[in-house]
Write a protein that holds these residues in place. Structure first.
Motif, mmCIF file in Angstrom:
data_model
loop_
_atom_site.group_PDB
_atom_site.id
_atom_site.type_symbol
_atom_site.label_atom_id
_atom_site.label_comp_id
_atom_site.label_asym_id
_atom_site.label_seq_id
_atom_site.Cartn_x
_atom_site.Cartn_y
_atom_site.Cartn_z
ATOM 1 N N UNK A 34 28.348 41.358 26.698
ATOM 2 C CA UNK A 34 29.525 41.485 26.239
ATOM 3 C C UNK A 34 30.764 42.311 27.124
ATOM 4 N N UNK A 35 30.586 43.000 27.834
ATOM 5 C CA UNK A 35 31.880 43.019 29.174
ATOM 6 C C UNK A 35 32.035 41.512 29.158
ATOM 7 N N UNK A 36 31.357 41.005 30.434
ATOM 8 C CA UNK A 36 31.427 39.713 30.742
ATOM 9 C C UNK A 36 32.499 39.341 29.685
ATOM 10 N N UNK A 37 31.889 38.881 28.870
ATOM 11 C CA UNK A 37 32.772 37.764 27.982
ATOM 12 C C UNK A 37 34.375 37.901 26.735
ATOM 13 N N UNK A 38 34.258 39.713 27.257
ATOM 14 C CA UNK A 38 35.107 39.938 26.870
ATOM 15 C C UNK A 38 36.472 40.587 28.313
ATOM 16 N N UNK A 39 35.841 40.646 29.449
ATOM 17 C CA UNK A 39 37.029 40.017 30.470
ATOM 18 C C UNK A 39 37.089 38.345 30.092
ATOM 19 N N UNK A 40 36.098 37.702 30.454
ATOM 20 C CA UNK A 40 36.492 35.776 30.292
ATOM 21 C C UNK A 40 37.883 35.731 29.773
ATOM 22 N N UNK A 41 37.428 35.992 27.934
ATOM 23 C CA UNK A 41 38.342 36.127 26.583
ATOM 24 C C UNK A 41 39.804 36.783 27.552
ATOM 25 N N UNK A 43 40.577 36.835 30.070
ATOM 26 C CA UNK A 43 41.389 36.375 31.501
ATOM 27 C C UNK A 43 42.366 35.133 30.858
ATOM 28 N N UNK A 44 41.481 34.606 29.758
ATOM 29 C CA UNK A 44 41.362 32.730 29.556
ATOM 30 C C UNK A 44 42.693 33.346 28.556
ATOM 31 N N UNK A 45 42.860 34.158 27.221
ATOM 32 C CA UNK A 45 44.031 34.230 27.023
ATOM 33 C C UNK A 45 45.460 34.897 27.555
ATOM 34 N N UNK A 46 44.528 35.597 28.226
ATOM 35 C CA UNK A 46 46.775 35.834 29.200
ATOM 36 C C UNK A 46 46.704 35.601 29.970
ATOM 37 N N UNK A 47 46.168 33.946 30.907
ATOM 38 C CA UNK A 47 46.492 32.850 31.381
ATOM 39 C C UNK A 47 47.465 31.916 31.056
ATOM 40 N N UNK A 63 47.180 30.337 36.831
ATOM 41 C CA UNK A 63 46.371 29.012 37.477
ATOM 42 C C UNK A 63 45.409 29.683 38.408
ATOM 43 N N UNK A 64 45.926 30.717 39.084
ATOM 44 C CA UNK A 64 44.640 31.347 40.072
ATOM 45 C C UNK A 64 43.659 32.678 38.961
ATOM 46 N N UNK A 65 44.210 32.822 38.040
ATOM 47 C CA UNK A 65 43.325 33.666 36.664
ATOM 48 C C UNK A 65 41.609 32.547 36.550
#
Length: 160
Positions: A34-41, A43-47, A63-65
């Protein structure tokens, strides 16, 4: 591959005595997912947002993200495969969630490309080539996944 697996076990601290208790391990693995998925979402939304709203420095950060998030995802898939679980055959890839993730990454990547475009992309023919190249890459990836699924299905059928 052994060095990769050992490195991933170190990163995940998987040899800690905490994992000796099965219930603790299962709950922690779920919480970590759950934590990985929250961080992933995030990160990609922020990027994706940075790619369209930030200045040049922010676009480079976007781009780095995107690159780091992609690398971590593939490292996760690689560890799983090294342990005998192939997510491409074990899970449905065409789910709405996956399409949304791909769309967010595409929006962010397209924003990065637009904002950091070299002079060569000022011509329509260059854009057309980029679009055709992206479509061709998508077809190659889809065919590769299909082929891998067939190969793994044959492998699993032989094991039974």
């Amino acid at each position: 591959m052994r060095a990769f697996t050992k490195t991933m076990r170190f990163v995940g601290d998987l040899d800690d005595e905490f994992y000796d208790d099965e219930r603790q391990r299962d709950v922690w693995n779920e919480a970590s997912a759950v934590g990985f998925q929250m961080f992933y979402w995030a990160a990609i939304i922020g990027a994706a947002i940075l790619a369209w709203t930030a200045n040049t420095t922010g676009v480079w950060i976007a781009l780095g993200i995107i690159v780091v998030a992609t690398f971590i995802s593939y490292a996760t898939l690689g560890y799983s495969a090294a342990r005998g679980v192939n997510m491409y055959t074990a899970a449905k890839l065409g789910r709405v969630r996956g399409v949304v993730v791909a769309a967010i990454i595409a929006v962010g990547s397209f924003g990065v490309l637009i904002r950091l475009q070299p002079d060569v992309y000022s011509q329509a023919s260059s854009w057309a080539g980029a679009v055709v190249g992206a479509i061709a890459a998508g077809v190659v990836v889809a065919l590769s996944i299909r082929q891998m699924r067939k190969r793994n299905a044959r492998f699993e059928a032989e094991e039974i």
